[in-house]
Design a protein around this motif. Structure first.
Motif, mmCIF file in Angstrom:
data_model
loop_
_atom_site.group_PDB
_atom_site.id
_atom_site.type_symbol
_atom_site.label_atom_id
_atom_site.label_comp_id
_atom_site.label_asym_id
_atom_site.label_seq_id
_atom_site.Cartn_x
_atom_site.Cartn_y
_atom_site.Cartn_z
ATOM 1 N N UNK A 46 40.788 34.691 44.404
ATOM 2 C CA UNK A 46 40.843 35.091 43.230
ATOM 3 C C UNK A 46 39.402 35.682 43.042
ATOM 4 N N UNK A 47 38.316 34.969 43.438
ATOM 5 C CA UNK A 47 36.928 35.521 43.163
ATOM 6 C C UNK A 47 36.547 36.719 44.149
ATOM 7 N N UNK A 48 37.335 36.837 45.273
ATOM 8 C CA UNK A 48 37.231 37.810 46.373
ATOM 9 C C UNK A 48 37.524 39.185 45.619
ATOM 10 N N UNK A 49 38.859 39.096 45.174
ATOM 11 C CA UNK A 49 39.455 40.301 44.587
ATOM 12 C C UNK A 49 38.566 40.892 43.308
ATOM 13 N N UNK A 50 38.622 39.694 42.526
ATOM 14 C CA UNK A 50 37.801 40.019 41.273
ATOM 15 C C UNK A 50 36.526 40.444 41.506
ATOM 16 N N UNK A 51 35.679 40.274 42.469
ATOM 17 C CA UNK A 51 34.392 40.902 42.839
ATOM 18 C C UNK A 51 34.439 42.318 43.307
ATOM 19 N N UNK A 52 35.648 42.502 44.145
ATOM 20 C CA UNK A 52 35.961 43.844 44.793
ATOM 21 C C UNK A 52 36.288 44.756 43.731
ATOM 22 N N UNK A 53 36.976 44.434 42.734
ATOM 23 C CA UNK A 53 37.454 45.314 41.628
ATOM 24 C C UNK A 53 36.223 45.581 40.630
ATOM 25 N N UNK A 54 35.336 44.540 40.357
ATOM 26 C CA UNK A 54 34.089 44.822 39.652
ATOM 27 C C UNK A 54 33.231 45.941 40.221
ATOM 28 N N UNK B 49 38.799 33.811 51.770
ATOM 29 C CA UNK B 49 38.446 34.824 52.594
ATOM 30 C C UNK B 49 37.077 34.582 53.416
ATOM 31 N N UNK B 50 36.239 33.799 52.807
ATOM 32 C CA UNK B 50 35.077 33.460 53.575
ATOM 33 C C UNK B 50 34.627 32.157 52.947
ATOM 34 N N UNK B 51 33.664 31.493 53.373
ATOM 35 C CA UNK B 51 33.075 30.348 53.020
ATOM 36 C C UNK B 51 32.738 30.218 51.794
ATOM 37 N N UNK B 52 32.158 31.393 51.142
ATOM 38 C CA UNK B 52 31.614 31.360 49.948
ATOM 39 C C UNK B 52 32.511 31.476 48.798
ATOM 40 N N UNK B 53 33.942 31.878 48.765
ATOM 41 C CA UNK B 53 34.815 32.587 47.785
ATOM 42 C C UNK B 53 36.163 31.905 47.986
ATOM 43 N N UNK B 54 36.854 31.946 46.799
ATOM 44 C CA UNK B 54 38.470 31.751 46.895
ATOM 45 C C UNK B 54 38.958 33.371 46.750
ATOM 46 N N UNK C 241 42.336 40.272 40.019
ATOM 47 C CA UNK C 241 42.068 38.705 40.874
ATOM 48 C C UNK C 241 43.440 38.100 40.716
ATOM 49 N N UNK C 242 43.826 37.843 39.632
ATOM 50 C CA UNK C 242 44.975 36.946 39.245
ATOM 51 C C UNK C 242 46.404 37.267 40.022
ATOM 52 N N UNK C 243 46.392 38.245 40.636
ATOM 53 C CA UNK C 243 47.880 38.671 41.465
ATOM 54 C C UNK C 243 47.709 38.128 42.904
ATOM 55 N N UNK C 244 48.862 37.272 43.470
ATOM 56 C CA UNK C 244 48.756 36.840 44.731
ATOM 57 C C UNK C 244 48.871 38.029 45.466
ATOM 58 N N UNK C 245 48.435 37.890 46.971
ATOM 59 C CA UNK C 245 48.799 38.996 47.703
ATOM 60 C C UNK C 245 49.816 38.244 49.103
ATOM 61 N N UNK C 246 50.576 38.997 49.312
ATOM 62 C CA UNK C 246 51.723 38.552 50.173
ATOM 63 C C UNK C 246 51.807 39.572 51.331
ATOM 64 N N UNK C 247 52.120 39.150 52.564
ATOM 65 C CA UNK C 247 52.607 40.022 53.522
ATOM 66 C C UNK C 247 53.989 39.959 53.964
ATOM 67 N N UNK C 248 54.559 41.251 53.695
ATOM 68 C CA UNK C 248 56.107 41.133 53.610
ATOM 69 C C UNK C 248 56.743 42.092 55.108
#
Length: 411
Positions: free
Chosen positions: A93-101, A86-91, A59-66
């Motif tokens: 970091x919360x999005x990727x943290x939830x996916x990995x969980x 990503x959506x109106x409910x999450x930031x 979650x704490x790693x920024x994502x880049x498009x290269x």
């Protein structure tokens, strides 16, 4: 509805033609016997720590498009989602943290890709327990199609999605079909049950005031009802206001049974069991606050090993899934790709960081402004020039100065 009608035509509602993979029971794998196992899996501290470490690391790693030249692309519509929300409910970091969980706890992580007019407008995570994968077994295995069915428990509706509409990141071990992953807790069911049982034993021991079991000795015989009444009154006295002294009738005596956790190597077994669970996740001992055999240098090496042996695979899973679901074929052919910035977890202490940046600047890999960006310092005027030691020469020109000097002497 058109998609639903198309699916109904291709897939018959029978076990012979459709293979249904349900994940709704994974979460309840150990919940049916919580009284005996000490609660759900996430209550086990080692398991919780492993989930927390992996989820927060992603979650704490920024994502880049290269692009193909490793330049960051900021004007792509999907980057607005990953940079802001990503959506109106999450930031992000919360999005990727939830996916990995979800990927670790349930074995699968799902997110719906919402588009409007060919543009991305949102990415919504889905509950893995409400997802089914329907496979059309009537087609040839090389062209066998499958669909995702999501059941919304709030409104009771079912939604059907094509594979291109769902981001699906699974664990490294999958079922026979390879379409859905299996969670670590499902594989380590026996080990997890033992770990929770040991914690339940300690909880019961604390509730009893860390006192050992005792035997009540008396002369004569008592009925079963009187025995139960006697023991109940003795227990009431022992627990009343935390007192340490109790009264007994004449002719009665209490003899404690010696209880030593050291004799049964309880601590060693519990620690070994915790390390086994952590090893299944690829978590190093220092992430569990186990520094018994660690030094500062060893901890730094473990952090690097954690990235190479554990996180690198997980990061690649997300990058490859995002590349194939969020980029068009033309963008892929032009060299566009998603990349996580792993420098946020490999960043050392200020002394190490300064040493690395100095070497990168002196060898012209970084410009001074590139190094300043790594330190979150604004660029300086003229700092975009790459510098290098002037005594360096090209490989084919090695020794040319000596040859020219020798020629001058002869002349």
């Amino acid at each position: 509805m058109k998609l639903l009608d198309k699916i109904k035509k291709k897939i018959r509602n029978s076990s012979d033609s459709a293979d249904v993979i349900s994940l709704s029971t994974i979460n309840e794998l150990f919940f049916n016997n919580q009284a005996n196992t000490g609660g759900p899996d996430i209550s086990e501290i080692t398991y919780f720590t492993c989930l927390k470490t992996l989820a927060e690391s992603i979650g704490k790693m920024p994502l880049y498009l290269m692009d193909e030249n490793k330049n960051r692309i900021m004007d792509h519509d999907v980057m607005q989602l990953f940079n802001v929300q990503p959506n109106q409910y999450m930031t992000p970091i919360q999005f990727f943290t939830y996916l990995e969980y979800c990927r670790n706890h349930y074995g699968n992580a799902y997110a719906y890709i919402a588009m409007n007019g060919g543009k991305f407008i949102g990415i919504y995570p889905l509950d893995p327990r409400r997802i089914e994968i329907w496979v059309n077994n009537t087609e040839e295995f090389t062209r066998r199609s499958f669909y995702y069915r999501y059941m919304d428990e709030r409104n009771g509706n079912s939604y059907w999605f094509l594979p291109d509409e769902i981001i699906h990141v699974k664990s490294w071990i999958t079922g026979d079909s390879g379409l859905s992953g299996k969670s670590v807790r499902e594989i380590l069911a026996t080990n997890m049950a033992g770990s929770k049982a040991s914690q339940k034993f300690l909880n019961d021991l604390y509730q009893k005031g860390l006192t050992a079991n005792a035997v009540v000795k008396y002369v004569g015989d008592l009925s079963k009802e009187k025995q139960s009444l006697l023991l109940s009154r003795i227990e009431e006295q022992a627990r009343e206001n935390g007192r340490r002294i109790i009264t007994l009738p004449i002719g009665f005596d209490i003899q404690t049974l010696d209880l030593k956790l050291t004799d049964s190597q309880f601590y060693e077994l519990k620690k070994y069991n915790a390390l086994q669970i952590a090893a299944a996740f690829g978590i190093k001992p220092n992430n569990l606050n186990d520094y018994s055999k660690s030094s500062y240098a060893n901890s730094s090496a473990q952090n690097l090993s954690f990235y190479v042996d554990t996180l690198l695979y997980n990061i690649t899973l997300y990058e490859q899934e995002l590349n194939r679901k969020l980029l068009t074929r033309k963008e892929q052919n032009n060299g566009l790709e998603f990349k996580f910035n792993v420098k946020v977890i490999l960043r050392g202490d200020p002394t190490q960081q300064a040493d690395v940046l100095q070497k990168l600047v002196s060898t012209s890999i970084y410009s001074p402004n590139d190094a300043r960006r790594q330190l979150d310092i604004p660029p300086t005027k003229g700092g975009d020039v790459h510098i290098v030691n002037g005594s360096y020469v090209a490989l084919q020109d090695i020794g040319i100065a000596y040859r020219e000097n020798k020629g001058g002497e002869n002349s």
